[in-house]
Write a protein that holds these residues in place. Structure first.
Motif, PDB file in Angstrom:
ATOM      1  N   GLU A 147     -18.661  28.717   9.781  1.00  0.00           N
ATOM      2  CA  GLU A 147     -18.375  29.976   9.532  1.00  0.00           C
ATOM      3  C   GLU A 147     -17.680  30.101   8.241  1.00  0.00           C
ATOM      4  OE1 GLU A 147     -16.843  30.696  12.997  1.00  0.00           O
ATOM      5  OE2 GLU A 147     -18.461  30.526  13.918  1.00  0.00           O
ATOM      6  N   THR A 148     -16.614  29.027   7.549  1.00  0.00           N
ATOM      7  CA  THR A 148     -15.949  29.187   6.440  1.00  0.00           C
ATOM      8  C   THR A 148     -16.289  29.349   5.420  1.00  0.00           C
ATOM      9  OG1 THR A 148     -13.933  27.666   6.634  1.00  0.00           O
ATOM     10  CG2 THR A 148     -13.815  29.665   8.134  1.00  0.00           C
ATOM     11  N   GLY A 149     -17.118  28.549   5.212  1.00  0.00           N
ATOM     12  CA  GLY A 149     -18.148  28.148   3.988  1.00  0.00           C
ATOM     13  C   GLY A 149     -17.613  26.801   3.600  1.00  0.00           C
ATOM     14  N   VAL A 150     -17.338  26.023   4.116  1.00  0.00           N
ATOM     15  CA  VAL A 150     -16.582  24.956   3.745  1.00  0.00           C
ATOM     16  C   VAL A 150     -18.132  23.987   4.150  1.00  0.00           C
ATOM     17  CG1 VAL A 150     -15.461  23.142   4.421  1.00  0.00           C
ATOM     18  CG2 VAL A 150     -14.736  25.564   4.149  1.00  0.00           C
ATOM     19  N   GLU A 151     -18.702  22.945   2.819  1.00  0.00           N
ATOM     20  CA  GLU A 151     -19.353  22.449   3.538  1.00  0.00           C
ATOM     21  C   GLU A 151     -19.092  20.907   3.913  1.00  0.00           C
ATOM     22  OE1 GLU A 151     -22.854  20.020   0.457  1.00  0.00           O
ATOM     23  OE2 GLU A 151     -21.395  21.861  -0.382  1.00  0.00           O
ATOM     24  N   THR A 152     -19.881  20.346   4.155  1.00  0.00           N
ATOM     25  CA  THR A 152     -19.063  18.646   5.062  1.00  0.00           C
ATOM     26  C   THR A 152     -20.174  17.777   5.156  1.00  0.00           C
ATOM     27  OG1 THR A 152     -19.937  19.461   7.662  1.00  0.00           O
ATOM     28  CG2 THR A 152     -18.196  20.405   7.050  1.00  0.00           C
ATOM     29  N   LYS A 153     -19.372  17.161   5.397  1.00  0.00           N
ATOM     30  CA  LYS A 153     -20.363  15.204   5.200  1.00  0.00           C
ATOM     31  C   LYS A 153     -19.745  14.234   6.834  1.00  0.00           C
ATOM     32  CE  LYS A 153     -22.734  11.817   2.812  1.00  0.00           C
ATOM     33  NZ  LYS A 153     -24.259  12.790   3.049  1.00  0.00           N
ATOM     34  N   VAL A 154     -19.952  13.817   7.351  1.00  0.00           N
ATOM     35  CA  VAL A 154     -19.181  13.105   8.256  1.00  0.00           C
ATOM     36  C   VAL A 154     -19.085  11.601   8.279  1.00  0.00           C
ATOM     37  CG1 VAL A 154     -19.287  12.827  11.261  1.00  0.00           C
ATOM     38  CG2 VAL A 154     -18.695  15.009  10.350  1.00  0.00           C
ATOM     39  N   SER A 155     -18.793  11.141   8.416  1.00  0.00           N
ATOM     40  CA  SER A 155     -18.871   9.710   8.301  1.00  0.00           C
ATOM     41  C   SER A 155     -17.969   9.486   9.311  1.00  0.00           C
ATOM     42  CB  SER A 155     -17.716   8.984   7.317  1.00  0.00           C
ATOM     43  OG  SER A 155     -17.824   7.499   7.496  1.00  0.00           O
ATOM     44  N   THR A 156     -18.589   7.913  10.563  1.00  0.00           N
ATOM     45  CA  THR A 156     -18.524   7.642  11.897  1.00  0.00           C
ATOM     46  C   THR A 156     -18.450   6.047  11.702  1.00  0.00           C
ATOM     47  OG1 THR A 156     -21.087   7.312  12.415  1.00  0.00           O
ATOM     48  CG2 THR A 156     -19.525   9.561  13.175  1.00  0.00           C
ATOM     49  N   HIS A 157     -17.568   5.597  10.112  1.00  0.00           N
ATOM     50  CA  HIS A 157     -17.980   4.139   9.961  1.00  0.00           C
ATOM     51  C   HIS A 157     -16.439   3.660  10.648  1.00  0.00           C
ATOM     52  CE1 HIS A 157     -21.004   5.735   6.876  1.00  0.00           C
ATOM     53  NE2 HIS A 157     -20.824   4.380   6.899  1.00  0.00           N
ATOM     54  N   THR A 158     -15.388   4.656  11.122  1.00  0.00           N
ATOM     55  CA  THR A 158     -13.839   4.743  11.653  1.00  0.00           C
ATOM     56  C   THR A 158     -14.211   2.951  12.922  1.00  0.00           C
ATOM     57  OG1 THR A 158     -13.090   5.990  10.584  1.00  0.00           O
ATOM     58  CG2 THR A 158     -11.718   5.088  12.221  1.00  0.00           C
ATOM     59  N   LEU A 159     -13.988   2.093  12.334  1.00  0.00           N
ATOM     60  CA  LEU A 159     -13.640   1.241  13.707  1.00  0.00           C
ATOM     61  C   LEU A 159     -12.743   0.658  14.174  1.00  0.00           C
ATOM     62  CD1 LEU A 159     -15.757  -1.565  11.681  1.00  0.00           C
ATOM     63  CD2 LEU A 159     -16.817   0.052  13.873  1.00  0.00           C
ATOM     64  N   PRO A 160     -11.816   0.432  15.032  1.00  0.00           N
ATOM     65  CA  PRO A 160     -10.744   0.055  15.807  1.00  0.00           C
ATOM     66  C   PRO A 160      -9.626  -1.098  14.768  1.00  0.00           C
ATOM     67  CG  PRO A 160     -12.113   0.295  18.032  1.00  0.00           C
ATOM     68  CD  PRO A 160     -13.161  -0.270  16.429  1.00  0.00           C
ATOM     69  N   GLU A 161      -9.079  -0.636  14.287  1.00  0.00           N
ATOM     70  CA  GLU A 161      -7.400  -1.635  13.771  1.00  0.00           C
ATOM     71  C   GLU A 161      -8.017  -0.813  12.427  1.00  0.00           C
ATOM     72  OE1 GLU A 161      -5.191  -3.033  15.444  1.00  0.00           O
ATOM     73  OE2 GLU A 161      -6.077  -1.881  17.153  1.00  0.00           O
ATOM     74  N   LEU A 162      -9.265  -0.830  12.394  1.00  0.00           N
ATOM     75  CA  LEU A 162      -9.726  -0.245  10.536  1.00  0.00           C
ATOM     76  C   LEU A 162      -9.477  -1.758  10.035  1.00  0.00           C
ATOM     77  CD1 LEU A 162     -10.099   2.289   8.933  1.00  0.00           C
ATOM     78  CD2 LEU A 162      -7.946   2.797   8.589  1.00  0.00           C
ATOM     79  N   PRO A 163     -10.815  -2.186   9.723  1.00  0.00           N
ATOM     80  CA  PRO A 163     -10.948  -3.238   9.371  1.00  0.00           C
ATOM     81  C   PRO A 163     -11.842  -2.799   7.372  1.00  0.00           C
ATOM     82  CG  PRO A 163     -12.543  -3.035  10.232  1.00  0.00           C
ATOM     83  CD  PRO A 163     -11.860  -2.304  11.326  1.00  0.00           C
ATOM     84  N   SER A 164     -11.426  -4.034   6.586  1.00  0.00           N
ATOM     85  CA  SER A 164     -11.005  -3.111   5.522  1.00  0.00           C
ATOM     86  C   SER A 164     -12.743  -3.387   5.133  1.00  0.00           C
ATOM     87  CB  SER A 164     -10.648  -4.285   4.404  1.00  0.00           C
ATOM     88  OG  SER A 164     -12.101  -5.739   4.665  1.00  0.00           O
TER      89      SER A 164
END
Length: 410
Positions: free
Chosen positions: A58-75
């Protein structure tokens, strides 16, 4: 006696309250036009995320969604997200989710700004300058990552969790909307809230470093100080009253709001003061048992408090009062603080021993040795820690044995 001294490390803007997530588009458009969203697969498919994406569009911000996050955040997951984001060339990064999602946003922002590998930034004050602006939106109440100068990840090549600490990692904006925690299950509510409680206790009881003009510039975490103390006590008071309610009834909006407020305050407290022995010990325990971070630090907390009591009885007495205790006897109140913390943790289902986490007695020497390697955390402890002391704390926490809290010269 040290003169009054305080340091506050915080985002440029902290927004708290039910429904505040719907203002995401407004605040994002003020600082960027291309937003990378860092979240996980569950949240990526949620109604709440779609609502926030609508606000951004609605405010004109372009987005891209990453769903790569895993628990404990492996490298490996960080590298995947970075590759995903590079072609998009974002100018703002938004972390939506638990601590790992917000830490993902911080680390991807860092690597987009300064390049890799991430290992060159491990430790304190290694980040050379500003990163892309980060907006952090927590969906659990516990890590405080939305306001802190630290990001934690799992380095698979070292088989250990590692931290990067720098004021440059503090998110530019934190949006704390308690409605996002309403669906958080009881066990996760308890573990996250217990994590926040340990942040507040360790920040309030941290060592007082010499108050030199260079202190806040030489250290990310400056130890116990005037400003962090106020946030720590506010967190302890809110969590001790409302965390059991939130665990019992997840639809209790007042409890949800106050637990998120407590987590926020705890983050502001330890983001400046730092944490200490319980966190040093949890890192190797977590590597062995694969238990949640909040579970480990909370199980350790009463035993660390008992060890530290001879050096910080006054602070423990204030913690007891923040939890509702009455009286003027400092030693009695210090002991009461441990009793109350232990009872609160038991009420919300936190194991009372390291054995209850699945740690084996044969591993205690290795855990003790590895814990001592966390020099920043060990040196922030109010009572000096030698290898023999660390081993004794571990033995106590494994057996469920609380030591005498009387001062050594009593």
């Amino acid at each position: 006696m040290n003169p009054l001294f305080g340091t506050m490390r915080a985002p440029a803007n902290v927004i708290f309250g039910e429904g505040q997530r719907f203002g995401l588009g407004i605040v994002t458009a003020q600082i960027g036009r291309r937003a990378l969203i860092c979240t996980d697969e569950r949240l990526g498919a949620s109604k709440e995320l779609q609502e926030m994406l609508g606000s951004l569009h609605e405010t004109g911000v372009e987005t891209k969604v990453s769903t790569h996050t895993l628990p404990e955040l492996p490298s490996a997951s960080i590298e995947q997200c970075l590759a995903f984001a590079s072609a998009f060339d974002p100018d703002v990064v938004i972390g939506i989710g638990g601590g790992s999602c917000m830490d993902m946003a911080k680390l991807v922002s860092l690597l987009l700004a300064h390049g890799g590998p991430a290992s060159q930034f491990y430790g304190e004050l290694k980040v050379p300058g500003p990163i892309l602006p980060v907006i952090a939106i927590p969906t659990t109440a516990g890590t405080g990552s939305e306001v802190t100068p630290v990001a934690v990840m799992a380095d698979e090549s070292r088989d250990l969790k590692v931290g990067i600490s720098s004021p440059y990692l503090i998110p530019h904006i934190a949006i704390c909307d308690p409605e996002l925690t309403l669906t958080c299950p009881p066990e996760l509510t308890a573990i996250s809230g217990a994590d926040a409680l340990t942040h507040a206790i360790e920040a309030f009881t941290a060592v007082q470093h010499p108050r030199t003009p260079t202190l806040p510039h030489e250290r990310v975490f400056v130890g116990k100080n005037l400003m962090s103390d106020q946030f720590a006590l506010a967190a302890i008071s809110a969590l001790s009253e409302f965390l059991p309610r939130a665990v019992r009834d997840g639809s209790d909006r007042e409890a949800r709001s106050m637990v998120m407020y407590g987590s926020l305050c705890a983050g502001l407290a330890f983001g400046a003061a730092g944490t200490a022995a319980a966190h040093a010990i949890q890192y190797p325990i977590g590597a062995l048992t694969h238990t949640a971070h909040g579970l480990g630090v909370a199980a350790l907390m009463p035993y660390v408090m008992a060890y530290n009591a001879p050096s910080c009885a006054g602070s423990l007495a204030e913690i007891a009062k923040a939890m509702g205790a009455q009286g003027t006897d400092v030693q009695a109140l210090a002991e009461e603080s441990i009793v109350r913390v232990r009872a609160l943790l038991a009420e919300i289902g936190i194991p009372s021993t390291l054995a209850g986490l699945g740690l084996k007695a044969i591993d205690l020497p290795w855990v003790s040795e590895q814990s001592m390697l966390s020099a920043r955390l060990v040196n922030n402890n109010p009572r000096p820690l030698q290898a023999a002391d660390m081993a004794e704390i571990l033995e106590d926490a494994f057996r469920g044995r609380l030591r005498d809290t009387q001062p050594s010269n009593a």
